[in-house]
Design a protein around this motif. Structure first.
Motif, mmCIF file in Angstrom:
data_model
loop_
_atom_site.group_PDB
_atom_site.id
_atom_site.type_symbol
_atom_site.label_atom_id
_atom_site.label_comp_id
_atom_site.label_asym_id
_atom_site.label_seq_id
_atom_site.Cartn_x
_atom_site.Cartn_y
_atom_site.Cartn_z
ATOM 1 N N VAL A 107 -1.597 -0.672 9.843
ATOM 2 C CA VAL A 107 -0.909 -1.966 9.913
ATOM 3 C C VAL A 107 -0.667 -2.522 8.516
ATOM 4 C CG1 VAL A 107 -1.107 -4.362 10.670
ATOM 5 C CG2 VAL A 107 -1.772 -2.512 12.220
ATOM 6 N N ALA A 108 -1.695 -2.412 7.651
ATOM 7 C CA ALA A 108 -1.579 -2.939 6.285
ATOM 8 C C ALA A 108 -0.507 -2.217 5.485
ATOM 9 C CB ALA A 108 -2.927 -2.817 5.572
ATOM 10 N N ALA A 109 -0.249 -0.943 5.835
ATOM 11 C CA ALA A 109 0.713 -0.134 5.083
ATOM 12 C C ALA A 109 2.132 -0.229 5.630
ATOM 13 C CB ALA A 109 0.261 1.325 5.081
ATOM 14 N N GLU A 110 2.321 -0.981 6.718
ATOM 15 C CA GLU A 110 3.668 -1.099 7.276
ATOM 16 C C GLU A 110 4.613 -1.718 6.258
ATOM 17 O OE1 GLU A 110 3.309 -3.285 10.892
ATOM 18 O OE2 GLU A 110 2.610 -1.563 12.047
ATOM 19 N N LYS A 111 5.786 -1.150 6.139
ATOM 20 C CA LYS A 111 6.738 -1.586 5.113
ATOM 21 C C LYS A 111 7.425 -2.891 5.484
ATOM 22 C CE LYS A 111 7.642 3.065 3.366
ATOM 23 N NZ LYS A 111 8.646 4.126 3.103
ATOM 24 N N ILE A 171 0.846 -1.185 0.000
ATOM 25 C CA ILE A 171 0.000 0.000 0.000
ATOM 26 C C ILE A 171 0.885 1.240 0.000
ATOM 27 C CG2 ILE A 171 -1.711 1.316 1.321
ATOM 28 C CD1 ILE A 171 -2.806 -1.330 2.316
ATOM 29 N N SER A 172 0.681 2.109 -0.971
ATOM 30 C CA SER A 172 1.492 3.320 -1.076
ATOM 31 C C SER A 172 1.092 4.330 0.000
ATOM 32 C CB SER A 172 1.342 3.944 -2.455
ATOM 33 O OG SER A 172 0.026 4.462 -2.622
ATOM 34 N N GLU A 173 1.938 5.341 0.190
ATOM 35 C CA GLU A 173 1.643 6.380 1.170
ATOM 36 C C GLU A 173 0.376 7.158 0.769
ATOM 37 O OE1 GLU A 173 2.357 7.768 4.831
ATOM 38 O OE2 GLU A 173 3.549 6.231 3.806
ATOM 39 N N TYR A 174 0.217 7.355 -0.540
ATOM 40 C CA TYR A 174 -0.978 8.049 -1.040
ATOM 41 C C TYR A 174 -2.234 7.239 -0.728
ATOM 42 C CZ TYR A 174 -4.514 9.719 -4.305
ATOM 43 O OH TYR A 174 -5.690 10.175 -4.855
ATOM 44 N N GLU A 175 -2.183 5.935 -0.995
ATOM 45 C CA GLU A 175 -3.335 5.063 -0.731
ATOM 46 C C GLU A 175 -3.646 5.021 0.763
ATOM 47 O OE1 GLU A 175 -3.069 1.765 -4.305
ATOM 48 O OE2 GLU A 175 -1.648 1.642 -2.629
ATOM 49 N N LYS A 176 -2.598 5.013 1.577
ATOM 50 C CA LYS A 176 -2.796 5.007 3.028
ATOM 51 C C LYS A 176 -3.550 6.258 3.469
ATOM 52 C CE LYS A 176 -0.187 5.248 7.382
ATOM 53 N NZ LYS A 176 1.154 5.254 8.006
ATOM 54 N N LYS A 177 -3.128 7.418 2.971
ATOM 55 C CA LYS A 177 -3.787 8.675 3.335
ATOM 56 C C LYS A 177 -5.233 8.706 2.866
ATOM 57 C CE LYS A 177 0.423 11.507 3.414
ATOM 58 N NZ LYS A 177 1.163 12.601 2.750
ATOM 59 N N GLU A 178 -5.469 8.221 1.631
ATOM 60 C CA GLU A 178 -6.830 8.193 1.084
ATOM 61 C C GLU A 178 -7.736 7.304 1.933
ATOM 62 O OE1 GLU A 178 -8.427 9.624 -1.931
ATOM 63 O OE2 GLU A 178 -6.895 11.010 -1.179
#
Length: 207
Positions: free
Chosen positions: A72-76, A2-9
């Motif tokens: 959690v899903a966006a953790e690298k 999940i990209s940073e943009y997708e996380k923010k959205e």
């Protein structure tokens, strides 16, 4: 990933999604499912699961749960995965015990599709203790590391512990691993688990 943009959205829309879910006919059910999933699947002490008194509180709490799930899903860094042999070491039990716990659903959400399927368990997985307390595998591993540092176990002591379990298997089956299992094909469930644990211990002894 999940990209940073997708996380923010996703986080920006969490309030709207929570409102839509709560205001359906099964809104309380959705809250119960999601809150229980997060409580059982995610590491402890990272989010307090709250019990709402009304629909407004439920909507707010659900939005917070969704935001947490997104984070959690966006953790690298993906969670560490452990084999049954590694878990046996950290829990201080045999591989057979770990397998029995899997069969008894003591590791929440972990299932084998086939009897002899080799599986790995995430550090985020919750383990149910004999008294019903839920702890994440990560917590167990951390406790083991802390205790191991305090104990300052020498390599010789660890080898001695391994040798004692190997002697137990030799006594149980009346011979060495090679003699008992090298050419044996038709194994029952207990024999298959003992074979895997015995083989693992022999490899540890050689390291």
């Amino acid at each position: 990933m999940i990209s940073e943009y997708e996380k923010k959205e996703a986080i920006n829309q969490a309030d709207d999604i929570a409102s839509l879910l709560i205001n359906t006919n099964n809104g309380s059910l959705f809250y119960k499912v999601i809150s229980n999933f997060v409580e059982k699947s995610c590491p402890t002490n990272r989010l307090e699961i709250k019990h709402p008194n009304n629909s407004k509180e439920m909507e707010y709490n659900l939005a917070e749960l969704i935001k947490y799930m997104v984070s959690v899903a966006a953790e690298k860094n993906p969670p560490k995965m452990y084999t049954t042999g590694q878990l046996a070491k950290y829990f201080g039990v045999s591989i057979t015990t770990i397998n029995n716990w899997i069969n008894e659903n003591r590791f929440i959400g972990v299932k084998r599709n086939t009897i002899n399927e080799k599986i790995k368990i995430s550090e985020n997985t919750k383990w149910r203790s004999p008294n019903g307390e839920l702890m994440s595998v990560r917590e167990i591993v951390d406790l083991w590391k802390q205790n191991n540092i305090r104990r300052n176990v020498s390599p010789q002591e660890e080898i001695s512990e391994v040798e004692n379990v190997i002697k137990y298997f030799e006594s149980k089956y009346g011979g060495t691993y090679e003699k008992i299992f090298e050419n044996k094909v038709d194994l029952n469930d207990e024999e298959q688990r003992d074979k895997e644990e015995w083989k693992y211990l022999l490899k540890r002894k050689l390291k």
